[in-house]
Design an enzyme around this catalytic site. Structure first.
Site, PDB file in Angstrom:
ATOM      1  N   ARG A 195       3.428  15.016   2.506  1.00 54.79           N
ATOM      2  CA  ARG A 195       3.888  14.818   1.182  1.00 54.79           C
ATOM      3  C   ARG A 195       4.929  15.671   0.453  1.00 54.79           C
ATOM      4  NH1 ARG A 195      -0.836  13.177  -3.110  1.00 54.79           N
ATOM      5  NH2 ARG A 195      -0.808  15.522  -3.309  1.00 54.79           N
ATOM      6  N   GLU A 215      -1.982   5.788 -12.938  1.00 49.93           N
ATOM      7  CA  GLU A 215      -2.830   6.889 -12.564  1.00 49.93           C
ATOM      8  C   GLU A 215      -3.367   7.939 -13.650  1.00 49.93           C
ATOM      9  OE1 GLU A 215      -0.532   9.411  -9.881  1.00 49.93           O
ATOM     10  OE2 GLU A 215       1.317   9.148 -11.102  1.00 49.93           O
ATOM     11  N   LYS A 226       6.246  15.028  -6.008  1.00 44.40           N
ATOM     12  CA  LYS A 226       5.099  16.089  -6.596  1.00 44.40           C
ATOM     13  C   LYS A 226       6.078  17.110  -6.741  1.00 44.40           C
ATOM     14  CE  LYS A 226       0.469  17.539  -6.396  1.00 44.40           C
ATOM     15  NZ  LYS A 226      -0.353  17.187  -7.493  1.00 44.40           N
TER      16      LYS A 226
HETATM   17  C1  LIG Z   1      -0.048  12.767 -10.832  1.00 39.75           C
HETATM   18  C2  LIG Z   1      -1.233  12.839  -9.612  1.00 39.75           C
HETATM   19  N1  LIG Z   1      -1.709  11.503  -9.319  1.00 39.75           N
HETATM   20  C3  LIG Z   1      -2.564  11.682  -8.068  1.00 39.75           C
HETATM   21  C4  LIG Z   1      -3.276  13.160  -7.770  1.00 39.75           C
HETATM   22  C5  LIG Z   1      -4.196  12.911  -6.737  1.00 39.75           C
HETATM   23  O1  LIG Z   1      -3.388  13.262  -5.397  1.00 39.75           O
HETATM   24  P1  LIG Z   1      -4.304  13.953  -4.215  1.00 39.75           P
HETATM   25  O2  LIG Z   1      -5.688  12.917  -3.938  1.00 39.75           O
HETATM   26  O3  LIG Z   1      -3.602  14.020  -3.045  1.00 39.75           O
HETATM   27  O4  LIG Z   1      -4.921  15.308  -4.805  1.00 39.75           O
HETATM   28  C6  LIG Z   1      -2.410  14.035  -8.032  1.00 39.75           C
HETATM   29  C7  LIG Z   1      -3.101  15.108  -7.474  1.00 39.75           C
HETATM   30  O5  LIG Z   1      -2.546  16.425  -7.647  1.00 39.75           O
HETATM   31  C8  LIG Z   1      -1.672  13.995  -9.246  1.00 39.75           C
HETATM   32  O6  LIG Z   1      -1.047  15.004  -9.555  1.00 39.75           O
END
Ligand SMILES: Cc1ncc(COP(=O)(O)O)c(C=O)c1O
Length: 296
Positions: A51, A178, A145
């Site tokens: 990712r 989310e 991200k």
């Molecule tokens: C905006 C956002 N959504 C979802 C997630 C969850 O992702 P992960 O399960 O890979 O930590 C994160 C994690 O940092 C995030 O910043």
């Protein structure tokens, strides 16, 4: 900390610095990711790395090293820290150069990594969420991200100001999206595990793993099926169970969303089972999921 600027790892906190002229600092031209360190293993490092490199590509940052070299550096950084439980956060930036907007004056992209020791015991108690009034990022930016987390920070602050743990974003069409650092999922009255589609939000590594592990709950007939599709607010609020899912929260029950009590107002069977499955996976999952750190 590792920094490609000085080309090594330091355990001296006063040396853990990044240059002011790095475009990640003054222009937000950088991406990051985080992997959990559990009992001396990096959980889902490969998945987080993929990712991370995907985010870098979307942000037009050409990494200074290939994937295998980055992985080796990250594992060595955890090893040097002696940390066995905590998290590893790492950044790719267009790098130092000048204070312009364009990165053309940045001659070398940079990699930074930091190890964060877990300070507090995990908390799995049920929480309250609100609907965020801070607008969600447009899909192009929500799926990567990048270091531009101002909307996420303001959304978290809004939640805290209202006695809640997180504020939930709705997407441009009004569907459930989310949280500011986590995904959401529901258990419907038909007893199906339901998650919003990932096309306009961050593709959570934990949420994706939960979807895989949830297959066990289907076999045990604890859930009737698993669905990933658009979720309306109305559907979400009248769900039997609601949960937050992410590397930080793991799987945490939501007991109230705005004024609506979710289900029976206590942690549901599916949420608790999924948390158990993810905790087991973190401690004893397959080698495709756990990278052992060779401590010295
Ligand atoms: C905006 C956002 N959504 C979802 C997630 C969850 O992702 P992960 O399960 O890979 O930590 C994160 C994690 O940092 C995030 O910043």
């Amino acid at each position: 900390m590792y920094s490609s600027v000085f080309g090594g790892i330091t355990t001296d906190q006063s040396a853990m610095v990044i240059p002011m002229d790095d475009h990640m600092v003054h222009r937000g031209h950088g991406v990051f990711d985080t992997a959990a360190i559990v009992d001396g293993c990096l959980y889902e490092l490969e998945q987080h790395l993929d990712r991370f490199l995907g985010s870098a590509k979307q942000a037009k940052i050409n990494p200074p090293f290939d994937k295998q070299t980055i992985k080796t550096i990250l594992v060595q950084t955890v090893s040097a820290s002696s940390c066995r439980n905590g998290s590893l956060r790492y950044w790719l930036s267009s790098g130092p150069g000048d204070f312009q907007l364009s990165p053309t004056g940045c001659h070398q992209s940079t990699l930074y990594a930091i190890v964060i020791q877990d300070q507090s015991p995990p908390n799995y108690s049920g929480i309250k969420v609100i609907t965020s009034s801070i607008p969600i990022k447009p899909p192009q930016f929500a799926i990567m991200k990048s270091v531009n987390y101002l909307p996420n920070v303001l959304s978290k602050m809004e939640a805290e100001e209202n006695g809640a743990y997180a504020a939930i974003w709705l997407d441009q069409q009004g569907f459930v999206a989310e949280g500011p650092s986590m995904n959401v999922a529901f258990v419907t009255h038909e007893n199906e595990l339901l998650m919003p589609r990932f096309e306009k939000i961050l593709s959570g590594c934990t949420a994706k793993r939960v979807l895989e592990l949830a297959g066990n709950l289907v076999k045990e007939e604890k859930v009737r099926g698993i669905k990933v599709r658009d979720v309306t607010v109305e559907e979400g609020k009248r769900a039997q169970e609601m949960m937050l899912i992410g590397s930080g929260v793991l799987v945490r029950p939501v007991l109230q969303w705005d004024n609506q009590v979710i289900g029976k107002g206590k942690a549901g069977v599916v949420t608790v089972s999924l948390r158990k499955l993810i905790l087991e996976d973190m401690k004893s999952g397959p080698s495709t999921i756990r990278t052992a750190v060779p401590y010295v």
